[in-house]
Design an enzyme around this catalytic site. Structure first.
Site, PDB file in Angstrom:
ATOM      1  N   GLU A 106      60.411  34.986 -47.650  1.00 19.23           N
ATOM      2  CA  GLU A 106      59.785  35.339 -48.927  1.00 19.23           C
ATOM      3  C   GLU A 106      60.771  36.007 -49.876  1.00 19.23           C
ATOM      4  OE1 GLU A 106      56.180  37.614 -48.615  1.00 19.23           O
ATOM      5  OE2 GLU A 106      54.998  35.869 -48.075  1.00 19.23           O
ATOM      6  N   HIS A 114      65.130  24.641 -23.410  1.00 14.43           N
ATOM      7  CA  HIS A 114      64.662  23.433 -22.727  1.00 14.43           C
ATOM      8  C   HIS A 114      63.880  22.537 -23.677  1.00 14.43           C
ATOM      9  CE1 HIS A 114      65.966  25.086 -18.833  1.00 14.43           C
ATOM     10  NE2 HIS A 114      65.789  26.216 -19.494  1.00 14.43           N
ATOM     11  N   LYS A 170      48.151  30.778 -53.450  1.00 14.63           N
ATOM     12  CA  LYS A 170      46.899  31.538 -53.528  1.00 14.63           C
ATOM     13  C   LYS A 170      46.083  31.083 -54.742  1.00 14.63           C
ATOM     14  CE  LYS A 170      48.301  35.889 -51.264  1.00 14.63           C
ATOM     15  NZ  LYS A 170      48.460  37.337 -51.387  1.00 14.63           N
TER      16      LYS A 170
HETATM   17  O1  PA5 Z   1      54.748  39.933 -48.481  1.00  9.23           O
HETATM   18  C1  PA5 Z   1      53.786  39.666 -49.184  1.00  9.23           C
HETATM   19  O2  PA5 Z   1      53.635  40.181 -50.292  1.00  9.23           O
HETATM   20  C2  PA5 Z   1      52.710  38.712 -48.711  1.00  9.23           C
HETATM   21  O3  PA5 Z   1      53.017  38.128 -47.501  1.00  9.23           O
HETATM   22  C3  PA5 Z   1      51.407  39.478 -48.563  1.00  9.23           C
HETATM   23  O4  PA5 Z   1      51.607  40.557 -47.693  1.00  9.23           O
HETATM   24  C4  PA5 Z   1      50.271  38.594 -48.047  1.00  9.23           C
HETATM   25  O5  PA5 Z   1      50.104  37.497 -48.892  1.00  9.23           O
HETATM   26  C5  PA5 Z   1      48.972  39.395 -47.966  1.00  9.23           C
HETATM   27  O6  PA5 Z   1      48.676  39.973 -49.209  1.00  9.23           O
HETATM   28  P1  PA5 Z   1      47.611  41.124 -49.358  1.00  9.23           P
HETATM   29  O7  PA5 Z   1      48.098  42.319 -48.649  1.00  9.23           O
HETATM   30  O8  PA5 Z   1      47.503  41.354 -50.831  1.00  9.23           O
HETATM   31  O9  PA5 Z   1      46.336  40.597 -48.762  1.00  9.23           O
END
Ligand code: PA5
Length: 428
Positions: free
Chosen positions: A281, A302, A416
């Site tokens: 990310e 393996h 999203k």
């Molecule tokens: O790192 C991030 O920002 C994302 O992976 C969020 O943690 C994930 O989408 C969950 O989001 P939220 O905490 O708003 O539900």
């Protein structure tokens, strides 16, 4: 303390100045996304907060009263806790859970109806507490799971009992989850404004579930604080975090496309998942970045091991290596000499695992894979806290060296948004 060992065939000193500049950008907050650098100070500042003390107290209460603790969250609101709990608890924790420690379950990390229904089967008849974690409060997967589990719980407990059993970790001031929990009188923990999901393991997002599972969060914060002293250093030669960032950058610039995190201990499987999210990310944007993936060795030797040894030369490897030898099991005497293991009689399996690690590194290097090693002394809360901090800092530096904002996730937000558009259409 976490240390870094480079693959000596790749000279990273040519990137020393660039890494020092990127690290300064992290320290001084002069780069894109700099408002989201709150994670840097958590090991020092958060441990002194009132909320941190509340985590310990509420975790104790849950440990005493719950048979089952369900953590609802996804991505950064899930992986840190799962990584630490998997690493620090018994491999068969839930089978051994009892009077003084609840079984730990994770929900809201997918949209599988089967998994959720089967979780409710397992929870039947147990004293259940839930911790719903979502910074935005609107993420589909945890919102769905929370709605289902909340309804299930509401049939079993009164509104007053629900106030004890439902704990929400979310934004400090606003958002769907914040407002709902406040309205119902549920206990709240805060995801700090200046800490993104994937950097949030040392906030209540990670710390409350870890403490409920019995993890020593004080030691974890201390490990992170010690690592911070190294990571904040401004000189390349003394900062192994910078060196890891430089090594990844150098390899990326030579045409490497994939970084494989390899571990030899199944307890670290979810640290690998956490690491994948952190780097994926943070760096995977603007059509740039190493694809972070993972392999569990020796299991994957393996299967994917064949590709690692002789497939397309597109990958490098980060071995997350544990120095302490696991002596839990030694090779016993046997009347079966045919298995070829007589020479290993009396040897610890941990020693064999370490030989496997060294042999595999040598084989992969021989096969043309650059192999780096990030070393931790042993798997405990202190070293795990240090490892989380090391990787977070290295990722921030590496992201700036790549020329991206390591603190946003516009790609996740695209998914999203589309999901909610299609859902709205299907409801129309
Ligand atoms: O790192 C991030 O920002 C994302 O992976 C969020 O943690 C994930 O989408 C969950 O989001 P939220 O905490 O708003 O539900």
């Amino acid at each position: 303390m976490i240390t870094f060992e480079n693959d000596a065939r790749y000279d990273i000193t040519s990137l020393a100045r660039e890494a020092e500049d990127a690290a300064r950008t992290v320290r001084e907050g002069t780069g894109p996304g700099s408002a989201m650098r709150g994670w840097r100070d958590l090991p020092v500042t958060y441990k002194k907060s009132d909320e941190y003390v509340r985590i310990g107290a509420i975790a104790e209460e849950i440990r005493a009263k719950a048979d089952a603790f369900v953590v609802i969250g996804i991505g950064g609101s899930y992986l840190g806790a799962r990584a630490a709990i998997t690493a620090l608890t018994h491999s068969y924790h839930n089978e051994r859970a009892g009077a003084d420690v609840p079984a730990i379950y994770f929900a809201g990390k997918n949209i599988s109806a089967t998994e959720l229904a089967e979780l409710m089967d397992v929870l039947e008849g147990k004293s259940v507490y839930i911790n719903v974690i979502s910074k935005s409060g609107t993420t589909l997967e945890p919102a769905l799971a929370f709605r289902v589990l909340h309804a299930w719980l509401s049939k079993r407990y009164s509104a007053e009992e629900m106030k004890e059993r439902v704990i929400a970790t979310t934004d400090a001031r606003s958002g769907a989850l914040h407002d709902y929990a406040r309205d119902k009188g549920y206990r709240l923990f805060v995801v700090p404004d200046d800490v993104g999901g994937r950097y949030s393991v040392l906030t209540p997002v990670g710390l409350l579930p870890i403490a409920v599972a019995g993890g020593d969060i004080d030691a974890m914060m201390d490990g992170a604080a010690t690592q911070r002293s190294m990571c904040e250093g401004d000189r390349f030669v003394q900062n192994e975090c910078m060196q890891y960032a430089a090594a990844r950058t150098l390899l990326y610039r030579t045409g490497i496309k994939v970084d494989v995190l390899a571990t030899y201990e199944p307890k670290l499987a979810y640290v690998a998942e956490w690491w994948k999210q952190l780097f994926g990310e943070s760096e995977g944007k603007e059509h740039k970045g190493l694809l972070p993936t993972s392999m569990m060795f020796t299991t994957d030797l393996h299967s994917l091991g064949q590709y690692m040894q002789q497939g397309a030369r597109i990958m490098c490897e980060t071995v997350l290596s544990v120095a302490a030898q696991d002596n839990a099991v030694v090779v016993p005497q046997s009347d079966n000499a045919l298995d070829g293991l007589d020479a290993q009689y009396g040897m610890a399996m941990g020693a064999i695992n370490k030989i496997a690690e060294n042999a595999t590194i040598a084989a992969h290097r021989e096969g043309g894979v650059p192999v780096m090693r990030v070393k931790m002394k042993k798997i405990d809360a202190y070293n795990l806290g240090a490892a989380f901090y090391f990787f977070e800092y290295a990722c921030a530096i590496s992201g700036y060296m790549l020329g991206v904002n390591p603190f946003d996730q516009p790609g996740v937000d695209v998914y999203k948004k589309k999901m909610y558009e299609l859902l709205a259409e299907s409801a129309a």
